[in-house]
Design an enzyme around this catalytic site. Structure first.
Site, short mmCIF file in Angstrom:
data_model
loop_
_atom_site.label_atom_id
_atom_site.label_comp_id
_atom_site.label_asym_id
_atom_site.label_seq_id
_atom_site.Cartn_x
_atom_site.Cartn_y
_atom_site.Cartn_z
NE ARG A 1 35.06 45.17 31.04
CZ ARG A 1 34.84 46.32 31.70
NH1 ARG A 1 34.33 47.35 31.06
NH2 ARG A 1 35.11 46.41 32.99
CG ASP B 1 33.76 31.73 31.10
OD1 ASP B 1 33.84 32.20 32.25
OD2 ASP B 1 32.68 31.34 30.61
N GLY B 2 36.43 33.09 33.08
CA GLY B 2 36.93 32.87 34.43
C GLY B 2 36.39 31.61 35.08
CB CYS C 1 31.52 48.26 42.82
SG CYS C 1 31.25 47.90 41.10
N GLY D 1 42.37 48.66 37.22
CA GLY D 1 42.77 49.46 38.38
C GLY D 1 43.44 48.60 39.45
CE LYS D 2 38.95 46.11 43.06
NZ LYS D 2 38.09 46.63 41.98
CG ASP E 1 37.87 41.11 31.76
OD1 ASP E 1 37.68 41.70 32.84
OD2 ASP E 1 36.97 40.98 30.90
CG ASP F 1 36.83 43.54 41.29
OD1 ASP F 1 35.97 43.72 42.17
OD2 ASP F 1 37.22 44.45 40.53
N1 SAM Z 1 39.01 44.26 38.59
C1 SAM Z 1 38.65 45.32 37.67
C2 SAM Z 1 39.33 46.59 38.09
O1 SAM Z 1 39.66 46.76 39.26
O2 SAM Z 1 39.54 47.45 37.23
C3 SAM Z 1 37.15 45.48 37.54
C4 SAM Z 1 36.45 44.23 37.14
S1 SAM Z 1 34.81 44.50 36.57
C5 SAM Z 1 33.99 44.78 38.06
C6 SAM Z 1 34.29 42.91 36.11
C7 SAM Z 1 34.97 42.35 34.89
O3 SAM Z 1 34.56 40.98 34.77
C8 SAM Z 1 34.59 42.98 33.55
O4 SAM Z 1 35.71 43.54 32.95
C9 SAM Z 1 34.06 41.83 32.71
O5 SAM Z 1 34.48 41.86 31.37
C10 SAM Z 1 34.64 40.64 33.42
N2 SAM Z 1 33.90 39.37 33.24
C11 SAM Z 1 32.59 39.17 33.05
N3 SAM Z 1 32.32 37.86 32.91
C12 SAM Z 1 33.50 37.21 33.03
C13 SAM Z 1 33.89 35.85 32.97
N4 SAM Z 1 33.00 34.87 32.76
N5 SAM Z 1 35.19 35.56 33.12
C14 SAM Z 1 36.12 36.52 33.32
N6 SAM Z 1 35.81 37.83 33.37
C15 SAM Z 1 34.52 38.17 33.24
#
Ligand code: SAM
Length: 370
Positions: free
Chosen positions: A195, A223-224, A296, A172-173, A190, A241
């Site tokens: 996803r 991995d972020g 959120c 979305g963002k 991501d 996010d």
């Molecule tokens: N920004 C998105 C949007 O606006 O649609 C929503 C993000 S959602 C709250 C969090 C995301 O973080 C998930 O899709 C998840 O797969 C991802 N995530 C979880 N651990 C992560 C990591 N270590 N590195 C990168 N992404 C990660």
């Protein structure tokens, strides 16, 4: 002696009830008298916003939305002479600054004239119909929690910026960022492959191929937490996010609920993961650039306390210094659309309210100094 059959006979407590119990204990303390009204709003139908897709062409769409009583909450506070790109704007819309003083206005982020999001006014619980496709099959708007646009607006993307969207799915963002037409290079990341496929599908439904398939948009599944070392001091803007307890989902849906017993460890580790992701985001931002942390959830443990911890870790372990930016002007600018929680030490928190049932959305804007 007869053995008691615990596991087989005890009724399983739904994860939604576990979440609500956890929130009653923690948020009851955190919000005091405010909690009952936030609680009831979170248990009622959420309100959406319609993010207009500038890449589609559905004749009469904006007038149709206005006729139904919706208004563009992003552009309606912009003052005259700012070049609002106001195609299809009605006389009177977009001419009244919501914030009184020009000094305060100058402290607002540069909100791209290309980001337009329609909402129904406070107290109006009308819903948007599913988006219509234009003659090329491109969808005309994207429905999202309008408060989730605030992190994108606060990120303050300007012409030619390089941007990293660290945790991008479902996208979305990312879609809102691309609506600005300002970004020279966008990295969409991501950790989850499946996803990221959702992000791809979203971008395919909303954008012409040349926008998302060229060199300007890179899609990665790294991995972020690794981006700080991989791309130190690189991006003008980084959006972090993070995964969180997604409070509204947790009290409403059993599926994929992080309060399920089997996910307890994962839930408890969230603040540590969020901190590492934010530290990586800070490190990947160039000095002078902006990193935006958002969630959120209403949880202080996942919001302000993560920001504080990440600032310490970044400073002590990576030699990275950031400063928190004041989001007060943004709050005042949008107070006719959202309900904000009082007294945040750091950042801004949109709280659900029956008359404006958006959020929770937490955001904190940080500028890298060194
Ligand atoms: N920004 C998105 C949007 O606006 O649609 C929503 C993000 S959602 C709250 C969090 C995301 O973080 C998930 O899709 C998840 O797969 C991802 N995530 C979880 N651990 C992560 C990591 N270590 N590195 C990168 N992404 C990660």
């Amino acid at each position: 002696r007869v053995k008691t059959k615990w596991a087989a006979t005890l009724p399983r407590i739904p994860a939604t009830s576990l979440a609500l119990h956890n929130f009653d204990v923690n948020y009851g303390l955190q919000f005091g008298d405010l909690w009952p009204s936030v609680r009831v709003a979170m248990l009622c139908e959420q309100k959406y916003g319609a993010l207009i897709n500038n890449f589609s062409d559905v004749p009469g769409l904006l007038s149709e939305l206005r006729f139904k009583g919706a208004r563009d909450f992003v552009q309606s506070g912009r003052s005259l002479g700012e070049g609002t790109g106001g195609a299809g704007r009605l006389p009177g819309e977009g001419l009244t600054p919501a914030t009184g003083s020009t000094e305060e206005e100058s402290m607002l982020p540069e909100m791209s004239p290309n980001i337009r999001c329609f909402v129904f006014p406070k107290g109006d619980i009308a819903r948007f119909k599913p988006a219509r496709p234009d003659s090329c099959g491109t969808l005309s708007y994207y429905l999202l929690d309008a408060a989730s646009l605030l992190p994108v607006l606060a990120l303050d993307v300007r012409e030619g910026h390089t941007v990293l969207d660290l945790c991008a799915a479902p996208g979305g963002k990312t879609l809102a960022l691309l609506q600005t037409h300002a970004i020279s290079q966008l990295t969409v990341n991501d950790v989850s492959e499946s996803r990221m496929n959702r992000v791809r599908r979203t971008l395919q439904s909303y954008l012409p191929r040349e926008v998302w398939s060229g060199n300007r948009v890179a899609m990665t599944t790294i991995d972020g937490q690794l981006w700080g070392e991989m791309a130190r001091s690189t991006f003008d803007r980084v959006l972090v996010d993070v995964p969180c307890t997604t409070d509204r989902h947790s009290v409403m849906e059993e599926e994929n609920n992080i309060f399920k017993k089997m996910r307890t460890k994962e839930r408890q580790k969230l603040p540590a993961l969020q901190t590492q992701l934010l530290v990586a985001g800070m490190e990947a931002t160039r000095p002078g650039g902006v990193v935006l942390y958002s969630t959120c959830t209403l949880s202080q443990l996942q919001n302000e306390m993560v920001v504080e911890q990440a600032m310490h870790v970044a400073q002590d372990e990576r030699g990275v210094t950031v400063e928190v930016e004041d989001l007060g002007p943004l709050e005042r600018h949008f107070e006719s659309t959202f309900h904000f929680a009082p007294r945040q030490r750091l950042g801004l928190l949109v709280i659900p309210h029956l008359t404006a049932n958006f959020g929770p959305t937490y955001l904190c804007k940080l500028r890298r100094v060194r």
